[in-house]
Structure formats: structure tokens, C-alpha cells
Scaffold this active site. Structure first.
Site, short mmCIF file in Angstrom:
data_model
loop_
_atom_site.label_atom_id
_atom_site.label_comp_id
_atom_site.label_asym_id
_atom_site.label_seq_id
_atom_site.Cartn_x
_atom_site.Cartn_y
_atom_site.Cartn_z
N GLY B 530 -85.85 -10.29 32.63
CA GLY B 530 -86.37 -11.43 33.74
C GLY B 530 -87.51 -11.81 33.94
O GLY B 530 -88.09 -13.16 34.51
N ASN B 692 -99.47 -13.45 37.34
CA ASN B 692 -99.69 -14.81 37.05
C ASN B 692 -99.20 -15.72 37.66
O ASN B 692 -97.36 -15.74 38.04
CB ASN B 692 -98.32 -14.40 35.88
CG ASN B 692 -98.41 -16.04 34.33
OD1 ASN B 692 -98.18 -16.89 35.61
ND2 ASN B 692 -97.58 -15.87 34.11
N PRO B 693 -99.57 -16.97 39.01
CA PRO B 693 -98.96 -17.43 39.83
C PRO B 693 -96.83 -18.22 39.11
O PRO B 693 -96.50 -18.37 39.46
CB PRO B 693 -100.19 -19.14 40.04
CG PRO B 693 -101.42 -17.95 39.15
CD PRO B 693 -100.52 -17.56 37.87
N LYS B 694 -97.79 -18.44 37.56
CA LYS B 694 -96.23 -19.21 37.54
C LYS B 694 -94.77 -18.24 36.86
O LYS B 694 -93.60 -18.71 38.28
CB LYS B 694 -96.82 -19.62 35.68
CG LYS B 694 -95.65 -20.39 35.25
CD LYS B 694 -95.36 -20.74 34.10
CE LYS B 694 -96.34 -22.33 33.90
NZ LYS B 694 -96.12 -23.31 32.27
N GLY B 762 -95.74 -5.34 44.89
CA GLY B 762 -94.58 -5.86 43.78
C GLY B 762 -93.72 -7.16 44.76
O GLY B 762 -94.29 -7.02 45.95
N GLY B 764 -90.42 -8.41 43.66
CA GLY B 764 -89.15 -8.58 42.88
C GLY B 764 -88.27 -8.80 43.99
O GLY B 764 -87.19 -9.29 43.68
N GLU B 765 -88.59 -7.81 44.56
CA GLU B 765 -87.31 -7.96 45.68
C GLU B 765 -88.00 -8.84 47.14
O GLU B 765 -86.93 -9.00 48.08
CB GLU B 765 -86.64 -6.37 46.29
CG GLU B 765 -86.61 -6.07 44.81
CD GLU B 765 -86.46 -4.05 45.36
OE1 GLU B 765 -84.48 -3.82 45.10
OE2 GLU B 765 -87.40 -3.68 44.40
#
Lengths: 171, 798
Positions: B530, B692-694, B762, B764-765
Site C-alpha cells: 500500500g 509522487n505527491p499524491k 524515507g 513511510g514511518e
């Protein structure tokens, strides 16, 4: 066949012999319609939402044999001959998902939700309970979609996609 | 420059590549970085404190931030979107195999002891029954290898898997039942009768602490005499902060569909570590790694919970016994029983400051629950190492050992809960000083890494604070607690700093195939649960090879592919991007060997050419251009394939690298009921270049929403008498729902990191950190109540 069959995405299907089989497991394991997802199997997450005669239900809490003579639409049946449902397209454009696992349930739920609003069914956040038309404000959408959990955090995109598809139409 | 999400157009970054600093120190942060967040092992014996100086490289640095075709930075919609919105993306439990049987599990109901009797007779007589596997008949297997020095290990414990009659935690699987249908398997499993000989178990935090804790040496740091500095400080805060057990709760439960073909095992997995899992299964089952094939193209959320687990092992073993393919899907309860989550923490957080706000002491110590076997430290003090300039520093992490399912890494392990304590305490200091909490943070902004003096690769958190404060309307905040009331709602604003360490893994490797129709296929055994990996990497490949994304196919999550890139530590994008950059260099070199004398590129060297307009061109004379198709056609080649591995990741050993964020929150707290509603949130991020801004905006929001759950609702209730989780259910474990989530604003500095592949760190976190404190601080501003124990439920505000 008609009176002893379940109609699923327009096709007549014989119900399972085992009465314990949930509608969700019937879709996934017997018919291999895997678009309807199993997230909790206890009605708490909404990932298994399908439409029965246009109304949304959680298919994990439904026994398949109860749906003889009913008309079921799953995520696989939403798209028309001419391409995806406009809500499906809006989900892509508004990034209304990450992993995609709750997505079919969110989309089916939103279709059912919009129909409820068209029928004038109020929600917890509806100010005027006697209103014949419900304006699908962001708060209405957020309240009415709260039975569909998302863990990735795509909530803003989901509501934006639904708003674009239905809020304007309802106003 | 501040990029606002949704601007949508491909952008060109003006940031010229900076020259590498000549030599910096290899510090302890680098060691952590190489191990990956949450991947530290209790067997680690590295030096505490600062490690030895190392001469990393004297060669000219690779220019990592490049101008390209503009696809990097474009708000591309997800490539897998059309499949996912139609329900056509096939997850692990959606592979129907011929002759397949279904599994159901029986879990122990005691925390420690042995199985006295295990009666499977009624189950065996049940309709549809195929097989029951218990410790009596399970194949002999090795335990998992936990995350650690072995680079292919990805286990959460090293306990025997159904090999003996011992019970080691409440909820341990003790029987697997196979039947023709799931209903039959569930029914048969319900007929198994078990009795136990229970033994005293440690199931309470207090008892575990009383038994004696053990320190994790590599989180113990002391600079100066922090206790003395704290005692002498003009203003100080010294408080205990508590955070509860939590579970990942990906909406897709863990599932696996397995089949043996002779001695070869095929595994349809839900995994963030396919190559690790293939190696692990081979090791556990006693076969060769090449005999196991793991794929996991779609994963319904992971968050650190979907590495190697015992469910894959049980499915493979049962399938071997039965001689039939097996589908094993954990029930939601089963996920809680078998897959651990965040550990419980009790943190001492102290800050001593001068009247002008400068910190003289930071102390971050305390205890986390742990099991003897878990490789995941829940290292909450980690966040305090690089956050603020301070005259002295002390950090320490103690583990209290319980008999429970091994705790796991859950999104921003350690940092999510540690930042709650740190950023709450900073707010408390600001209140004590009567100073704006943003100005206090900026006043303590370090020039170099406070722990080891390493230079920051790129740190623009002050800009993030300034931009965020302006956009959020921070100036309108009333600093007096409890002063803003609208009807029965108390309104407040709060903020907190997000930070997450940069990681790039060592195992990046890719196979790139360019075909004569001008399309390229790139295979890397990486993952997309995801995060948007497929989409972001397609953009990175398109940018690097001057192709349109439609000409790029990015394939992932197959253990037969090159690469050893787990979805962990917010490291996939950087690891894969570095690999793609290397693959491009190799492809250019390979293509030049095919150039003929009649080509416009004839006679040019690799230094003189680069990808442009679906081909190669001379860098300073783009009219000398030939398309990939023309090059291959002229050479009579159908395709060119290169396999690439990037240089070892040393960038984070040489300098301090983190992503940052300034997190803002507005809450309304009901004065009558204590109900908290988050009415506004803003994340102002500084994470290098945004691919990717989205999809990045969605990542940021997703982390903030998970932190909202951390702050307000999420709590795995663990019965300290029995060691049993009492709310293993999405009905009773409360993750944020649509009505809880306001529209969340995200912006970013957009400043590329000159030392990170493609300029990107990164993400993601990152936004899980800082946000819970921002919410707690907003609640303080609204109510005057300082809540130091999560989740901040209604009772704590009444």
C-alpha cells in the site's frame, strides 16, 4: 431455478448445501469472487460489504442460504458494459486507497449509502430528521461511512472520491 | 520553495548536487541505520557509543540528485488502482488450488506450562476432516531465525514451532486442523479438548520489573552529567510517560496458500519480506532455499506485522503431512494471538533548560516489555539522540521480560512512542518557560548531530516549522490553557516534531530488460503493501531512462527475483532507487557496446551520453540521439538485460540522516463528556525529494491517522492475571474511523537530500512520530490537563 437461486451480479446461482456458509465465504470460496474481502468475519470492519437489492450489508454476517431470490451485487458487478463505475474511477483519481484491501467494501458501501440518503434516511449527524432530501455534506459522508474501516489511512481520499461522485448529485 | 500537495505537475528541482563531505565519522547511528529500524537484535554486540572512524570512499561521489524527464515529482495515480478498485488484485488467500484443504487453528489458553492431554478424537470424526497436526506428529523443524546479523532472517522469535508439549504464551497455536471446507475445519477445531499443567508465568509488568530488567547496551548513552545538569537547571520537567500495547491491525488478516510440488514449496504469501521468507522456510523445513518460491504481489496492509511468522510454517508442514495444498487464513483473533505488536512502555523523560530556553540536559530512560526471543527493541530513547542540542544527554532502555507473544515492530517502532514522551516534555518546558513551543524547538536546533557530531545530510526542520506555523494559523493560538471555549467544547492547538532515521538496505539488486519495442521491465524482490512502491518506482525508472511510465513495467514481491529488500525501516524507496540508478549506468554501458559506426552516437563514451527521449543522447549535444529501439534494431537484438547492485549504503554511516516533520493539531474536547475530537491537522514535512505527491501525501496522512489512534483510542488490553489479550477484535480495539478523521493538510519543503538516492529520504514511518504528542499537547492547551498516559480516553479528561 429462479425461486431457488441467488442472483449474483445478474447470474442465477444455486445456494450452498451447507447452511453454515456465509454469503462472504460463498462468494469467495465457491464462486471465486474474491473482490469481496474478509477483514474480521464479525461485522466490525466492513471489508465484506455487498449490495442486496440495492442495500448494503456485511456479507460475513449473512448466511448464503438466506439470500435465495435476492439480487446481490459485488464489486465485480459494479462496473457497467462501458467501463468502471464512476465511483471506482474517482477512487483512483483521489487516491482513495493504499493497500486496496478495504477498497471494494468502501466502494460498495458508498453506493448503498448514497441510495439511503436519496431515500431520506437520516444519520447520527443529520440536523433535520424530517428532511426529505439529505445533503451529503462531508460530515454526513464521514458518519455514514464509519462502518468501513481503513488502516492505511486513505480516509481523506475515500471521502473526496465519494463526495465528488455523490455529494453534488444530492444537492 | 514549498511544494503543496496536489500541485500535480512534474517539477524540476534546481538543487544542484552538493559535493560529498570528505570524511566524517562512522557513528552509532550508522550502525542502527544499517540494521534497519526495529531490526536490532538482542544478540548484537557492537560497541556502545561512537564507533571507530572509517575511511569510506575517496572516489568521487555519485551525483545522486539529477535532473530528469520530470516523472519524479509527478502526482501519478496508482498504477495498481484499476485492479484494486475492481476487486481484481489477488491477495494471498485468493489463490484456489486443486485439491486444496482449509486450515483452522487451536490456541493455548494458558501462558506457560505443558499440554497434559490433547484429545482430537471428536475432531477426527467430524465431517470433512482431513488431518490434525499437533506436536505429536508435526515434522521436525528448526525454529525461525529472528531479525539480526543473518541478513535473510526475518523472524519475530526463535521458539520451537509445534515441536514439543510446552506452552510459552497464551494464544500459542497448539493444533492445526485441515478439512475440506473452512466451515468444517472451524467446526472440527472446536471439538479438540485440551488440558494443561500450568506453571507460574510472568504476565504482569510490575512482576516483570520486579524480576529484574536487562539493559540494551547500544541504547545507553551518556554525554556529560545529565542528572547533575538537570538538578541545577533553572527550569525542568521530569515525568513518567506511559504507552500501551498496540496491534497493527492491517485489514487483511495474515494468510497463506501453499502447495508442495514434490520437494518444492510454492507459497502465496501476504508478506513484506518474500526472499527472507523463502530462506526462512527452507531453513526451518530443512530444504534448499531454491526449493521454496514465495510471491506476494498484493498485501492488504502490513505496518511491520507481516514478516516471517509461524503461520506460514504451520501451513507448509500441514500441507506436507496431508499431501494436499493448504489455505491458512488467520482469524482476526488469530492475528492477535500469533502476531505481536507494540510493546508497552514506561518512560522517564526529563529536560533541564536555562531561562532562555536552551537545553542543558535531556534524560530519556525507562522500560519496555519484551520477550526473551523478540528481536524488536521498542527503542523509545532512540528519538532523543539526534533531536535537540543539549549540554548533556542520558538515554537508557531496559527490558522487562514477560511470557507473552513476542512483541513485533509496528510502524515507527520505538520512535512513535518515544516521540510522545520527548515532544510532550518539550511542550511542558515551553509552558514552564512561558515560551512558544515552536520557538523553543528552534532555539534548540542542533548544528550537528548531538550524539556524535556528525553533519546532517539535509535538515530543514526549522523551515518546516515556519511554513507549517504560517499555514496552520499558529499565531492565532491562545497559549493560556483552557481559555478557548465554544459551547461545551474546549478548543486547543498543539504541535510536535516528527523524525525518523534514514535507512537504505544493503540488498538492493535488480534485473532490467530493455526490449526492442522500447519498453523496459525491471524485476526487484521488493514489496508494496500500500506504500505505492510500484507507482513510485515506475516513475523513478521512467525518469532515469527517459521513458514514459507506460513504457515501464515494474515487477516485485517474488523470491525468484533479484534483491533482498524487505519492506521495513522506510527503506524501500531509497534502496530500490539506488538500484535503479545503478541499473541505468549498466544499461548505458551495455548499449554503447552495441553502437555501430553509422550511429549518431558512434565514438561516444559512457561519460558523454545519457538517456533522453526514449533513447540515448550526447549530454551536451542532444541532437546526437538514437532511440533504444533503433539501437537494438540496428544491432539485431530483441532485448538487452543487465543485473545491477548498487554500492553498499554508506551515506548514513558518514553523516546524520533523518526525515523530519512539524506536526500541528487542533482538538476540541467536550467539557461535559471528556470526548476528544481532532478538528484539524497539518503535517509540514522535510523528507528530501518527494517522488509522487499524491501517494506521499497519503503516506503522511496515514501515519498521522495511525498516531491519532495511538494518542486517543488504541489499546490492546492484556489481562495481567492470565496473560491473555482480551480484545482481539476490530470491534473492541478501536482504530480511527471516517468520522474521527478530519481533512488533513500536508505540505513539504521539497528540498532534495544531496546524499540520498534521487534526493529522497524515507517517508513511510515518519508521520507516526511527533503526532501523538501534538494531539496530547493540543489537549493540554484546550483543557489545562497534561495526560502522560496513552491512549487519552474520556475518563482521563473528566
Amino acid at each position: 431455478m429462479k425461486n431457488v437461486a441467488i442472483r449474483i451480479n445478474g447470474s442465477a446461482v444455486a445456494p450452498p448445501a451447507d447452511p453454515r456458509v456465509s454469503l462472504l465465504d460463498f462468494l469467495r470460496e465457491t464462486l471465486h469472487l474474491h473482490g469481496t474481502k474478509k477483514g474480521c468475519n464479525q461485522g466490525a470492519c466492513g471489508a465484506c460489504t455487498v449490495l442486496v437489492d440495492g442495500e448494503r450489508i456485511v456479507s460475513c454476517l449473512a448466511l448464503a442460504v438466506q439470500y435465495v431470490g435476492r439480487d446481490i451485487v459485488t464489486i465485480e458487478g459494479l462496473a457497467g458494459q462501458d467501463g468502471p463505475h464512476r465511483l471506482q474511477q474517482a477512487f483512483i483519481e483521489h487516491d482513495g486507497f493504499q493497500c486496496g484491501y478495504c477498497t471494494p467494501g468502501q466502494i460498495c458501501s458508498a453506493v448503498g449509502m448514497a441510495a439511503e440518503a436519496r431515500r431520506g434516511l437520516p444519520s447520527h449527524v443529520t440536523d433535520d430528521l424530517s428532511a426529505r432530501r439529505i445533503a451529503l455534506t462531508r460530515d454526513e459522508l464521514r458518519e455514514r461511512m464509519s462502518g468501513n474501516l481503513c488502516r492505511c489511512g486513505a480516509h481523506n481520499g475515500i471521502i473526496a472520491a465519494i463526495a465528488e461522485t455523490y455529494a453534488r448529485a444530492a444537492e | 520553495m514549498s511544494n503543496v500537495e496536489g500541485s500535480g505537475r512534474p517539477t524540476q528541482h534546481e538543487g544542484a548536487a552538493q559535493q560529498d563531505t570528505s570524511l566524517t565519522r562512522r557513528g552509532v547511528l550508522g550502525i542502527f541505520g544499517a540494521a534497519g529500524a526495529g531490526a536490532l537484535v538482542s544478540t548484537f554486540t557492537g560497541p556502545p557509543g561512537v564507533g571507530p572512524v572509517s575511511l569510506v570512499s575517496e572516489a568521487a561521489p555519485e551525483v545522486l540528485v539529477q535532473r530528469g524527464s520530470g516523472w519524479v515529482g509527478a502526482a501519478l495515480s496508482r498504477i495498481d488502482g484499476p485492479l484494486k478498485v475492481r476487486g481484481m488484485a489477488r491477495f494471498a488467500a485468493e489463490f484456489a488450488l486443486d485439491d486444496m484443504v482449509y486450515a483452522a487453528l487451536v490456541f493455548s489458553t494458558i501462558a506457560k506450562g505443558r499440554i497434559a492431554t490433547l484429545d482430537t478424537g471428536a475432531a477426527e470424526a467430524a465431517p470433512g476432516f482431513v488431518l490434525v497436526m499437533t506436536h505429536r506428529n508435526a515434522p521436525r523443524m528448526q525454529p525461525m531465525v529472528p531479525f539480526g546479523p543473518n541478513e535473510k532472517a526475518a523472524g519475530n522469535d526463535n521458539l520451537p514451532i509445534m515441536q514439543d508439549d510446552r506452552v510459552r504464551w497464551n494464544g500459542q497455536p497448539i493444533a492445526v486442523v485441515l478439512a475440506e471446507t473452512q466451515e468444517q475445519a472451524d467446526h472440527a477445531a472446536s471439538l479438540i479438548r485440551v488440558t494443561y499443567e500450568a506453571e507460574p508465568a510472568t504476565t504482569s509488568f510490575a512482576q516483570a520489573k520486579a524480576n529484574g530488567t536487562e539493559g540494551a547496551v547500544y541504547f545507553h548513552h551518556e554525554i556529560g552529567d545529565a542528572e547533575a545538569e538537570l538538578a541545577a537547571a533553572a527550569v525542568s520537567v521530569d515525568a513518567t510517560y506511559r504507552t500501551p500495547y498496540q496491534n497493527h491491525n492491517a485489514i487483511e488478516p495474515h494468510a497463506v496458500t501453499v502447495a508442495w510440488h514434490g520437494d518444492e514449496l510454492v507459497v502465496h504469501d501476504a508478506s513484506q519480506s518474500v526472499v527472507h521468507n523463502a530462506w526462512s522456510l527452507a531453513h526451518i523445513l530443512g530444504i534448499e532455499e531454491r526449493q521454496v518460491h514465495v510471491t506476494s504481489p498484493y498485501v492488504g496492509g502490513a505496518f511491520g506485522g507481516k514478516f516471517m511468522g509461524s503461520h506460514q510454517v504451520l501451513a507448509a508442514a500441514a500441507a506436507r503431512l496431508a499431501g494436499r495444498p493448504v489455505r491458512l487464513t488467520l482469524s482476526r483473533e488469530g492475528v492477535y494471538r500469533m502476531v505481536g505488536g507494540r510493546a508497552l512502555t514506561e518512560q522517564r523523560m526529563a529536560i533541564g533548560a536555562r531561562r532562555d530556553g536552551r537545553f542543558d540536559a535531556i534524560i530519556h530512560t525507562g522500560t519496555a516489555t519484551h520477550t526473551r526471543d523478540s528481536p524488536h527493541p521498542e527503542a523509545f530513547p532512540f528519538v532523543s539522540l539526534s533531536a535537540y542540542a543539549t549540554g548533556s544527554l542520558k538515554t537508557d532502555l531496559q527490558w522487562a521480560f514477560l511470557d507473552q507473544v513476542a512483541n513485533a515492530a509496528m510502524r515507527a517502532p520505538g520512535e512513535a512512542v518515544g516521540s510522545f514522551a520527548l515532544e510532550s516534555a518539550v511542550d511542558e518546558v515551553a509552558v514552564a518557560l512561558g515560551m512558544d513551543p515552536i520557538e523553543l524547538r528552534i532555539r534548540n536546533e542542533p548544528k550537528t548531530d548531538p550524539l556524535n557530531g556528525a553533519e546532517f545530510s539535509s535538515r530543514n526542520v526549522v523551515k518546516a516549522w515556519r511554513d507549517g506555523a504560517e499555514r496552520f494559523g499558529w499565531a492565532k493560538r491562545n497559549p493560556i490553557p483552557g481559555a478557548v471555549r465554544k459551547g461545551e467544547w474546549l478548543v486547543g492547538m498543539g504541535c510536535g516534531t516528527a523524525s525518523h532515521i534514514y535507512n537504505r538496505e544493503n540488498g538492493g539488486a535488480a534485473r532490467l530488460t530493455l526490449t526492442s519495442d522500447g519498453t523496459v521491465t525491471v524485476d526487484i524482490a521488493t514489496h508494496d503493501a500500500g506504500m505505492g512502491t510500484e507507482t513510485a518506482q515506475t516513475q523513478i525508472i521512467a525518469e532515469n531512462l527517459a521513458l514514459h511510465p507506460d513504457q515501464v513495467e515494474f515487477r516485485l514481491a517474488d523470491s525468484a527475483m533479484p534483491g533482498l529488500v524487505a519492506g521495513r525501516g522506510s527503506s524501500q524507496t531509497t534502496t530500490v532507487a539506488a538500484t535503479v540508478v545503478e541499473a541505468k549506468k549498466m544499461l548505458v554501458a551495455e548499449l554503447l557496446t552495441l553502437i555501430r559506426a553509422d550511429s549518431p552516437l558512434a565514438g561516444l563514451t559512457a561519460q558523454q551520453v545519457g538517456p533522453r527521449n526514449a533513447g540515448l543522447a550526447k549530454l551536451d549535444d542532444p541532437t546526437r540521439h538514437e532511440t533504444y529501439t533503433a539501437i537494438l534494431t540496428r544491432a539485431k537484438r530483441d532485448k538487452v538485460t543487465v543485473e545491477a547492485s548498487p554500492d553498499e549504503p554508506t551515506e548514513m554511516n558518514e553523516r546524520s540522516m533523518h526525515s523530519y516533520g512539524a506536526m500541528f493539531c487542533e482538538v476540541r474536547v467536550n467539557a461535559v463528556t471528556g470526548e476528544t475530537r481532532v478538528s484539524r491537522m497539518l503535517g509540514s514535512m522535510d523528507c528530501g525529494r518527494v517522488i509522487n505527491p499524491k501517494t506521499a501525501a497519503s503516506q503522511f496522512r496515514g501515519g498521522m491517522i495511525m498516531a491519532m489512534g495511538l494518542a486517543l483510542t488504541e489499546h490492546t488490553h492484556y489481562d495481567e492475571r492470565t496473560g491473555r489479550i482480551m480484545n482481539p477484535s476490530l470491534a473492541e480495539y478501536h482504530i480511527p474511523v471516517h468520522l474521527d478523521v478530519p481533512e488533513i493538510d500536508v505540505i513539504w519543503t521539497g528540498i532534495p537530500d544531496p546524499h540520498a538516492p534521487m534526493g529522497a529520504r524515507g517517508i513511510g514511518e515518519l508521520s507516526v512520530t511527533g503526532t501523538a504528542a501534538a494531539i496530547a499537547n493540543a489537549i493540554y492547551n484546550a483543557t489545562g490537563k497534561r495526560i502522560r498516559e496513552l491512549p487519552i480516553t474520556l475518563d482521563k479528561l473528566m
